[in-house]
Design a protein around this motif. Structure first.
Motif, PDB file in Angstrom:
ATOM      1  N   PRO B  39       0.864  -0.995   0.137  1.00  0.00           N
ATOM      2  CA  PRO B  39      -0.001   0.118   0.104  1.00  0.00           C
ATOM      3  C   PRO B  39       0.627   1.422  -0.114  1.00  0.00           C
ATOM      4  O   PRO B  39       2.142   1.267   0.616  1.00  0.00           O
ATOM      5  N   PRO B  40       0.328   2.426  -0.475  1.00  0.00           N
ATOM      6  CA  PRO B  40       1.131   3.505  -0.296  1.00  0.00           C
ATOM      7  C   PRO B  40       1.111   4.023   1.089  1.00  0.00           C
ATOM      8  O   PRO B  40       0.144   4.081   1.863  1.00  0.00           O
ATOM      9  N   VAL B  53       1.432   6.691   7.950  1.00  0.00           N
ATOM     10  CA  VAL B  53      -0.254   6.789   7.699  1.00  0.00           C
ATOM     11  C   VAL B  53      -0.117   5.939   6.297  1.00  0.00           C
ATOM     12  O   VAL B  53       0.507   6.463   5.414  1.00  0.00           O
ATOM     13  N   ILE B  54      -0.909   4.772   6.375  1.00  0.00           N
ATOM     14  CA  ILE B  54      -1.142   4.134   5.291  1.00  0.00           C
ATOM     15  C   ILE B  54      -2.558   3.690   4.927  1.00  0.00           C
ATOM     16  O   ILE B  54      -3.304   3.427   5.954  1.00  0.00           O
ATOM     17  N   GLU B  55      -2.828   3.850   3.805  1.00  0.00           N
ATOM     18  CA  GLU B  55      -4.341   3.480   3.360  1.00  0.00           C
ATOM     19  C   GLU B  55      -4.708   2.231   2.683  1.00  0.00           C
ATOM     20  O   GLU B  55      -3.857   1.698   1.976  1.00  0.00           O
ATOM     21  N   PRO B  57      -8.151   0.764   2.475  1.00  0.00           N
ATOM     22  CA  PRO B  57      -9.587   0.876   2.625  1.00  0.00           C
ATOM     23  C   PRO B  57     -10.109  -0.760   2.219  1.00  0.00           C
ATOM     24  O   PRO B  57      -9.634  -1.268   1.365  1.00  0.00           O
ATOM     25  N   GLY B 121     -10.139   2.162   7.457  1.00  0.00           N
ATOM     26  CA  GLY B 121      -9.306   1.940   6.367  1.00  0.00           C
ATOM     27  C   GLY B 121      -8.066   2.677   6.359  1.00  0.00           C
ATOM     28  O   GLY B 121      -7.087   2.796   5.597  1.00  0.00           O
ATOM     29  N   VAL B 122      -7.678   3.319   7.546  1.00  0.00           N
ATOM     30  CA  VAL B 122      -6.306   4.030   7.831  1.00  0.00           C
ATOM     31  C   VAL B 122      -5.475   3.175   8.636  1.00  0.00           C
ATOM     32  O   VAL B 122      -6.117   3.042   9.896  1.00  0.00           O
TER      33      VAL B 122
END
Lengths: 132, 141
Positions: B39-40, B53-55, B57, B121-122
């Motif tokens: 993930p970004p 901090v990674i998203e 969802p 989702g975060v």
């Protein structure tokens, strides 16, 4: 892991036809799946960082609009050193193809993904066409 | 460089510009890890410590694994999508699959002190700097 494929990064897309807003921030399109079942239209949107207080869903003149607000107060005191994605509020609209029973629209939010169930009005349910 | 939040209407835009300014910055240095993988991740500094901090969802907490050692952090899991039977697609933009990403940070961290919080989702990781790395003030006699 053999059968599942590896995820690729999806870059966020900005809202393109923007109505003028009062604040100068960028808004993003939530990644969306729309599919139809016998009785309803389901719209699934990914809006990470949005909780149920931040979501607004409305249907006006057959246009479904979803707005998601992210709580940015948690970024206070944080100074970016390395980034790969940007953040912003989400907005997207869809023209509805079938007649929807607007009173029975329901929404469910889980892990930043909102699932909208738009039940079809009786007269919009598909009638099977007999092939002679 | 702290983005200024003095004007509440500009606050969000300032944050967005600050995030743009650090897009693929060379903070990671000459390490093996780099962007492009899911993930970004965004990394912030908070005082002496760091916050990632990674998203993610749609990823269930049960499908998410985190590991840390020395100065590397590994995030892995799967993102599942289930449409149910009898679904006819109108639009398909979401992706599903597995991910396994390792990032190595260019600072000494305390892997035992890492705290993770996952909501909506975060995923937020609070990464404390190693005690030995924190600057100590020196008294001048």
């Amino acid at each position: 892991m053999a059968n599942e494929h590896e995820l690729q990064v999806q870059q966020k897309r900005e809202v393109d036809k923007k109505p003028e807003s009062t604040t100068p921030a960028r808004r993003y399109l939530p990644v969306t799946d729309i599919f139809e079942t016998q009785d309803a239209l389901k719209v699934i949107l990914e809006m990470p960082g949005v909780d149920k207080d931040g979501i607004e869903v409305r249907v006006e003149n057959d246009v479904l609009t979803i707005d998601g607000q992210v709580d940015f107060s948690k970024y206070q005191g944080l100074s970016p050193v390395y980034t790969e994605y940007n953040v912003g509020n989400y907005a997207r609209s869809f023209q509805l193809s079938s007649e929807i029973d607007q009173d029975r629209i329901s929404a469910d939010l889980q892990d930043g993904v909102i699932t909208l169930v738009l039940p079809k009005a009786e007269k919009a349910k598909p009638r099977r066409i007999k092939v002679g | 460089m702290m983005p200024s939040f003095s004007d509440p209407f500009e606050a969000l835009f300032s944050l967005q510009r600050a995030l743009d300014a650090h897009l693929a910055s060379d903070w990671m240095g000459a390490r093996t890890t780099a962007m492009g993988s899911y993930p970004p991740i965004n990394i912030f500094q908070k005082g002496d410590d760091f916050v990632a901090v990674i998203e993610l969802p749609g990823v269930d907490k049960a499908d998410l694994q985190l590991e840390a050692k020395e100065n590397t952090i590994r995030v892995s899991g799967r993102k599942a999508i289930d449409y149910g039977d009898g679904a006819s697609m109108h639009r398909r933009e979401r992706v599903s699959g597995v991910f396994d990403r390792t990032i190595s940070v260019p600072i000494e961290i305390d892997p035992d002190g890492i705290q993770a919080e996952y909501r909506d989702g975060v995923l937020a990781l609070f990464i404390p700097r190693a005690e030995s790395q924190k600057p100590r003030t020196i008294k001048i006699k």
